[in-house]
Design a protein around this motif. Structure first.
Motif, PDB file in Angstrom:
ATOM      1  N   TYR A   1    -130.569 -41.103 -10.356  1.00 39.31           N
ATOM      2  CA  TYR A   1    -131.792 -41.888 -10.032  1.00 39.31           C
ATOM      3  C   TYR A   1    -131.488 -43.284  -9.783  1.00 39.31           C
ATOM      4  N   ILE A   2    -131.369 -43.518  -8.620  1.00 37.20           N
ATOM      5  CA  ILE A   2    -131.206 -45.201  -8.190  1.00 37.20           C
ATOM      6  C   ILE A   2    -132.600 -45.738  -7.776  1.00 37.20           C
ATOM      7  N   ILE A   3    -132.657 -46.870  -8.779  1.00 31.51           N
ATOM      8  CA  ILE A   3    -134.231 -47.486  -8.775  1.00 31.51           C
ATOM      9  C   ILE A   3    -133.644 -48.864  -8.074  1.00 31.51           C
ATOM     10  N   ASP A   4    -134.041 -49.021  -6.784  1.00 32.92           N
ATOM     11  CA  ASP A   4    -133.740 -50.498  -6.231  1.00 32.92           C
ATOM     12  C   ASP A   4    -134.778 -51.447  -6.531  1.00 32.92           C
ATOM     13  N   GLU A   5    -134.364 -52.693  -6.664  1.00 30.91           N
ATOM     14  CA  GLU A   5    -135.434 -53.930  -7.203  1.00 30.91           C
ATOM     15  C   GLU A   5    -136.275 -53.511  -8.358  1.00 30.91           C
ATOM     16  N   VAL A   6    -135.484 -53.033  -9.148  1.00 34.16           N
ATOM     17  CA  VAL A   6    -136.338 -52.769 -10.390  1.00 34.16           C
ATOM     18  C   VAL A   6    -137.139 -53.560 -11.054  1.00 34.16           C
ATOM     19  N   HIS A   7    -136.753 -54.986 -10.977  1.00 37.08           N
ATOM     20  CA  HIS A   7    -137.505 -56.121 -11.523  1.00 37.08           C
ATOM     21  C   HIS A   7    -138.947 -55.906 -11.217  1.00 37.08           C
ATOM     22  N   MET A   8    -139.184 -55.252 -10.017  1.00 26.75           N
ATOM     23  CA  MET A   8    -140.622 -55.240  -9.435  1.00 26.75           C
ATOM     24  C   MET A   8    -141.522 -54.246 -10.276  1.00 26.75           C
ATOM     25  N   LEU A   9    -140.895 -53.512 -11.252  1.00 23.30           N
ATOM     26  CA  LEU A   9    -141.711 -52.535 -12.143  1.00 23.30           C
ATOM     27  C   LEU A   9    -142.829 -53.170 -13.053  1.00 23.30           C
ATOM     28  N   THR A  10    -143.980 -52.793 -13.312  1.00 24.56           N
ATOM     29  CA  THR A  10    -144.857 -53.564 -14.200  1.00 24.56           C
ATOM     30  C   THR A  10    -144.411 -53.307 -15.697  1.00 24.56           C
ATOM     31  N   THR A  11    -144.923 -53.945 -16.726  1.00 24.26           N
ATOM     32  CA  THR A  11    -144.719 -53.895 -18.239  1.00 24.26           C
ATOM     33  C   THR A  11    -144.673 -52.333 -18.439  1.00 24.26           C
ATOM     34  N   GLU A  12    -145.963 -52.020 -18.083  1.00 34.73           N
ATOM     35  CA  GLU A  12    -146.274 -50.553 -18.649  1.00 34.73           C
ATOM     36  C   GLU A  12    -145.074 -49.456 -18.266  1.00 34.73           C
ATOM     37  N   ALA A  13    -144.672 -49.916 -16.825  1.00 31.60           N
ATOM     38  CA  ALA A  13    -143.632 -48.880 -16.425  1.00 31.60           C
ATOM     39  C   ALA A  13    -142.394 -49.058 -17.026  1.00 31.60           C
ATOM     40  N   PHE A  14    -142.058 -50.362 -17.521  1.00 34.34           N
ATOM     41  CA  PHE A  14    -140.820 -50.673 -18.162  1.00 34.34           C
ATOM     42  C   PHE A  14    -141.138 -49.783 -19.771  1.00 34.34           C
ATOM     43  N   ASN A  15    -142.144 -49.829 -20.219  1.00 30.82           N
ATOM     44  CA  ASN A  15    -141.988 -49.185 -21.496  1.00 30.82           C
ATOM     45  C   ASN A  15    -141.961 -47.836 -21.426  1.00 30.82           C
ATOM     46  N   ALA A  16    -142.503 -47.300 -20.310  1.00 25.99           N
ATOM     47  CA  ALA A  16    -142.580 -45.681 -19.982  1.00 25.99           C
ATOM     48  C   ALA A  16    -140.763 -45.292 -19.912  1.00 25.99           C
ATOM     49  N   LEU A  17    -140.279 -46.380 -19.270  1.00 25.14           N
ATOM     50  CA  LEU A  17    -138.908 -45.986 -19.074  1.00 25.14           C
ATOM     51  C   LEU A  17    -137.939 -46.115 -20.168  1.00 25.14           C
ATOM     52  N   LEU A  18    -138.356 -46.906 -21.107  1.00 25.56           N
ATOM     53  CA  LEU A  18    -137.569 -47.191 -22.286  1.00 25.56           C
ATOM     54  C   LEU A  18    -136.600 -45.934 -22.927  1.00 25.56           C
ATOM     55  N   LYS A  19    -137.452 -45.062 -23.543  1.00 24.60           N
ATOM     56  CA  LYS A  19    -136.996 -43.944 -24.226  1.00 24.60           C
ATOM     57  C   LYS A  19    -135.843 -43.094 -23.581  1.00 24.60           C
ATOM     58  N   THR A  20    -136.478 -42.871 -22.174  1.00 19.15           N
ATOM     59  CA  THR A  20    -135.451 -42.073 -21.289  1.00 19.15           C
ATOM     60  C   THR A  20    -134.304 -42.673 -20.995  1.00 19.15           C
ATOM     61  N   LEU A  21    -134.385 -43.949 -20.855  1.00 21.68           N
ATOM     62  CA  LEU A  21    -133.248 -44.579 -20.282  1.00 21.68           C
ATOM     63  C   LEU A  21    -132.118 -44.939 -21.382  1.00 21.68           C
ATOM     64  N   GLU A  22    -132.850 -44.832 -22.598  1.00 19.15           N
ATOM     65  CA  GLU A  22    -131.582 -44.948 -23.852  1.00 19.15           C
ATOM     66  C   GLU A  22    -131.081 -43.773 -24.125  1.00 19.15           C
TER      67      GLU A  22
ATOM     68  N   HIS B   1    -133.150 -61.834 -14.553  1.00 20.96           N
ATOM     69  CA  HIS B   1    -133.913 -62.280 -15.618  1.00 20.96           C
ATOM     70  C   HIS B   1    -135.502 -61.867 -15.727  1.00 20.96           C
ATOM     71  N   ARG B   2    -135.906 -61.296 -14.876  1.00 20.89           N
ATOM     72  CA  ARG B   2    -137.108 -60.710 -14.784  1.00 20.89           C
ATOM     73  C   ARG B   2    -137.360 -59.479 -15.684  1.00 20.89           C
ATOM     74  N   LEU B   3    -136.183 -58.679 -16.080  1.00 16.72           N
ATOM     75  CA  LEU B   3    -136.074 -57.576 -16.561  1.00 16.72           C
ATOM     76  C   LEU B   3    -136.256 -57.729 -18.114  1.00 16.72           C
ATOM     77  N   PRO B   4    -136.881 -57.052 -18.973  1.00 12.88           N
ATOM     78  CA  PRO B   4    -137.008 -57.078 -20.573  1.00 12.88           C
ATOM     79  C   PRO B   4    -135.628 -56.692 -21.173  1.00 12.88           C
ATOM     80  N   ALA B   5    -135.549 -57.659 -22.033  1.00 10.94           N
ATOM     81  CA  ALA B   5    -134.087 -57.279 -22.750  1.00 10.94           C
ATOM     82  C   ALA B   5    -133.965 -56.046 -23.280  1.00 10.94           C
ATOM     83  N   THR B   6    -135.139 -55.289 -23.613  1.00  7.44           N
ATOM     84  CA  THR B   6    -134.657 -53.963 -24.131  1.00  7.44           C
ATOM     85  C   THR B   6    -134.186 -53.084 -23.283  1.00  7.44           C
ATOM     86  N   ILE B   7    -134.719 -53.493 -21.684  1.00 11.78           N
ATOM     87  CA  ILE B   7    -134.028 -52.502 -20.590  1.00 11.78           C
ATOM     88  C   ILE B   7    -132.510 -52.830 -20.430  1.00 11.78           C
ATOM     89  N   ILE B   8    -132.110 -54.273 -20.431  1.00  6.96           N
ATOM     90  CA  ILE B   8    -130.802 -54.584 -20.312  1.00  6.96           C
ATOM     91  C   ILE B   8    -130.113 -54.152 -21.202  1.00  6.96           C
TER      92      ILE B   8
END
Length: 589
Positions: A123-144, A160-167
Motif C-alpha cells: 500500500y503506497i499512501i501518497d501525501e499521507v499528511h492530509m489524512l484526518t486525525t480519525e483516519a490516523f487513529n484507524a491506521l495505527l494498529k494495522t501499521l504497527e 511535521h504534520r504526522l502524529p509521532a505515533t505514526i512516525i
C-alpha cells in the motif's frame, strides 16, 4: 502517439536511475539483499525528489519474479504490470482525496486477505499528511502489526504534520534536494536521448530554477523544448521563464554604485518592456545581491557553485561594494518586496526601491583617498542619524515618565489607565503586591457602596447576555472576558473582577475594551465604561471595608439577679423542674 511529459517518460524504473538520493538507495538495496526489509516505510522530503518513484521501485523489487533482489528486473510480468499500475495487490492511494476514516477502515479490513497476483501486498499512501486525525487513529494498529504479506509505504512533503505515533511505527527516509551538478548531468542525458541540442548555461539555469526538484527541472525543460524546438539557447530559457541574465543586473549594480538614477530606471523600464514582472525582478535582484554578498563574505566557498555560474565575474562586481552596503541594500529590497504583496502598483515600488539604493549614502569600498573619505563621511552621517534617533527616543521616554508620575499622583494604577485598584495589569511580568493598599481601598469604596443599587443588580442580571453578545461580536474577546464577573458600579463605571491577570490585561486592550463597552450599551442599555480589578484585590478590599464598618461589641458586667442574665437563669431553673421534677435541688452560692 500522444506526447508524454518528460518527467513521466524519464521517471526512474530502478534504483540506479534515481538522482541525488544515494544514501536512501544504498540502505534499501542492503535491506533487500539481506531480506530485512520492514513492514512500514516513511518517505519524506521536498516535491519532485523521487519519493513516489522510490516507493514503486521498492514494490517491484520485493515482488519481482526473479527476486527479491537489489534491483527489479523490469522484464518479468510482475515488474511490467506493477509499472503499468495493473496489479491489484500494489495499491497507490492519494490521501489528499481519500483522507477520511472510512477509506482507512476499508484498507484495515482488506489487509488480512493474502495477495492474489504477487507475493507481497503493498500500500503506497501518497501525501499521507492530509489524512484526518480519525483516519490516523484507524491506521495505527494495522501499521504497527500488519500481516506478514503486507507492506506500507507512506510518502509526504510535510512530515511535521504526522502524529509521532505514526512516525515511530515506520522506518523514516528523508529525501534531499537534488544537487545542481547532478541535475545538470541528468538533464544533459535526457537532452541527448531526446535529440535536443542545449547550451550548458541553459542547463545550469534550468537546474537553478527547479530549486532541487528533478521533476520541476524536467517539466521546465519540456516547456522550453516546446518553445525552442531541437535547439535550446540560454536566451530561450530566459525568455520562457521570465528570468534575467546576470549581466543585466551587473549594469544595474553599476548604476547604483554611480548613483545614476536615470540609468537605473531605464534598466527597470527595459525589464518591464520585455514582459518581466516587478515582483520577479525584485526577487531576482535580491538573489543577485545575495550572491555578491556571499562572494564578498565567503570567498572560495563550494556553496557558491549552487547559484553562481561565473564566480570570477561576481567577485569583480562584489569588490566595488562593502559588506555593510550589500547587507543594507538587501534589507531595503526585502522591505519593498514585502510591501509589494499589498500594492496595486508593484512596478512603482520597484522603482522607488532602486532610487532609494541610488540616493543612499556612498557604498563604494575601493581603495583610494577619495573613496575612503566618502566612506568615512557616509559613516559619519550614519552616526549622526543614530545619535539624533537616540535623542528623540530619550526625550520621548522622559515625557512618558512625567505623564506616568502625574497619573500616579492622581491615583491611577501604573499597569493600566483604567484600573482603579492595586495589582499590576502586566500579567505575569511583575510580582503581585502582597496586600491591597489603603489608597486602593478608598478608591473601591464607591464601588462597594454601589453593590446594593438597583442599577448594579440590573447590570449583574444582564451579564450572561453581555457575554453572549461579546461572543457574537468576537469569540476571542469572549474567551478572555468570561474569566471576569461584575462586582461593583460607580456612576457610569462598571467594575469587573478577573481571576487571571492575563485575561484582565487582554480585555483592557483598546480594541477589546471598545467592543465590550459596545455590548454594555446594546444589552444593558447604558453607556457603561469598563473598569477592571483583580478578584483577589477586590475581595481583600471588601473584607477590610466591612471590618471597618462593623459595629464594635461592648462588654458589660451585669449582676446575676438583674438584667437579661437573671431572667435566663430563672428560665433554666423552671425548665429543669419540668424535666426532673422533685429531683432538682436549688442551692445559692
Amino acid at each position: 502517439m500522444a506526447h508524454i511529459a518528460l518527467y513521466r517518460t524519464w521517471r526512474p524504473q530502478s534504483f540506479q536511475d534515481m538522482v541525488g538520493q544515494k544514501h536512501i538507495v544504498q540502505t534499501l538495496q542492503n535491506s533487500l539483499r539481506e531480506g530485512r526489509f520492514s513492514h512500514a516505510y516513511l518517505f519524506s522530503g521536498p516535491r519532485g525528489t523521487g519519493k513516489t518513484s522510490a516507493a514503486k521501485i521498492l514494490a517491484k523489487a520485493v515482488n519481482c519474479l526473479n527476486g527479491p533482489g537489489v534491483e527489479p528486473c523490469n522484464r518479468c510480468e510482475a515488474c511490467l504490470r506493477i509499472t503499468e499500475g495493473a496489479v491489484m495487490d500494489v495499491v497507490e492511494i492519494d490521501a489528499a482525496s481519500n483522507r477520511g476514516v472510512e477509506e482507512i477502515r476499508d484498507i484495515r479490513d482488506k489487509v488480512k486477505y493474502a495477495p492474489t497476483e504477487v507475493r507481497q501486498k503493498v500500500y503506497i499512501i501518497d501525501e499521507v499528511h492530509m489524512l484526518t486525525t480519525e483516519a490516523f487513529n484507524a491506521l495505527l494498529k494495522t501499521l504497527e502489526e500488519p500481516p506478514a504479506h503486507v507492506m506500507f509505504i507512506l510518502a509526504t512533503t510535510e512530515p511535521h504534520r504526522l502524529p509521532a505515533t505514526i512516525i515511530s511505527r515506520c522506518q523514516r527516509f528523508d529525501f534531499r534536494r537534488v544537487a545542481l551538478e547532478e541535475q545538470v548531468e541528468r538533464l544533459r542525458q535526457v537532452c541527448a536521448k531526446e535529440g535536443i541540442a542545449i547550451d550548458e548555461d541553459a542547463l545550469a539555469f534550468i537546474a537553478r530554477l527547479s530549486d532541487g526538484g528533478m521533476r520541476d527541472a524536467l517539466s521546465l525543460l519540456d516547456q522550453i523544448i516546446a518553445f525552442s524546438g531541437e535547439r535550446v539557447t540560454y536566451e530561450d530559457v530566459l525568455s520562457i521563464t521570465g528570468g534575467m541574465a546576470s549581466d543585466q543586473f551587473e549594469k544595474l549594480a553599476q548604476a547604483i554604485q554611480d548613483r545614476d538614477i536615470g540609468a537605473a530606471l531605464a534598466l527597470i523600464d527595459a525589464f518591464m518592456q520585455e514582459g518581466k514582472s516587478a515582483d520577479k525582478c525584485m526577487e531576482n535582484l535580491i538573489y543577485y545581491f545575495r550572491d555578491l554578498l556571499m562572494v564578498k563574505m565567503v570567498p572560495n566557498s563550494e556553496a557558491l557553485t549552487e547559484r553562481i555560474l561565473d564566480v570570477k565575474r561576481f567577485t569583480a562586481v562584489a569588490e566595488r561594494f562593502t559588506g555593510e552596503a550589500l547587507i543594507a541594500m538587501i534589507d531595503t529590497l526585502n522591505y519593498y518586496q514585502t510591501e509589494m504583496k499589498y500594492s496595486v502598483q508593484p512596478q512603482t515600488l520597484l522603482e522607488v526601491a532602486v532610487m532609494k539604493l541610488c540616493s543612499g549614502s556612498p557604498v563604494t569600498g575601493r581603495q583610494g583617498g577619495a573613496d575612503t573619505a566618502s566612506a568615512g563621511s557616509g559613516d559619519g552621517q550614519t552616526i549622526q542619524r543614530q545619535d539624533a534617533l537616540v535623542g528623540q527616543l530619550l526625550s520621548r521616554i522622559e515625557r512618558l515618565e512625567s505623564q506616568l508620575a502625574a497619573l500616579v499622583k492622581q491615583g491611577v494604577a501604573p499597569g493600566g489607565g483604567a484600573a482603579p485598584a492595586g495589582g499590576s495589569s502586566g500579567g505575569g511580568r511583575s510580582a503581585p503586591a502582597p496586600a491591597v493598599s489603603r489608597r486602593s481601598i478608598e478608591k473601591l469604596d464607591a464601588y462597594v457602596a454601589g453593590i446594593d443599587s438597583p442599577e448594579f443588580r440590573h447590570a449583574a442580571q444582564q451579564w450572561s447576555q453581555v457575554l453572549g453578545r461579546v461572543k457574537e461580536l468576537k469569540i476571542t474577546v469572549h474567551a478572555w472576558l468570561v474569566d471576569g464577573e461584575p462586582v461593583g458600579l460607580s456612576d457610569t463605571n462598571l467594575l469587573v473582577a478577573f481571576k487571571s491577570a492575563m485575561h484582565r490585561e487582554t480585555s483592557e486592550r483598546p480594541a477589546n475594551k471598545q467592543l465590550i463597552e459596545q455590548a454594555f450599551q446594546e444589552v444593558i442599555g447604558q453607556p457603561y465604561r469598563l473598569v477592571t480589578v483583580m478578584l483577589k484585590d477586590w475581595k481583600a478590599a471588601t473584607e477590610q471595608t466591612k471590618s471597618a464598618d462593623a459595629p464594635k461589641e461592648v462588654l458589660e458586667l451585669i449582676p446575676e439577679d438583674e438584667g437579661p442574665g437573671g431572667a435566663v437563669k430563672e428560665e433554666w431553673i423552671s425548665e429543669a423542674i419540668q424535666l426532673f421534677g422533685e429531683l432538682v435541688k436549688i442551692k445559692d452560692e
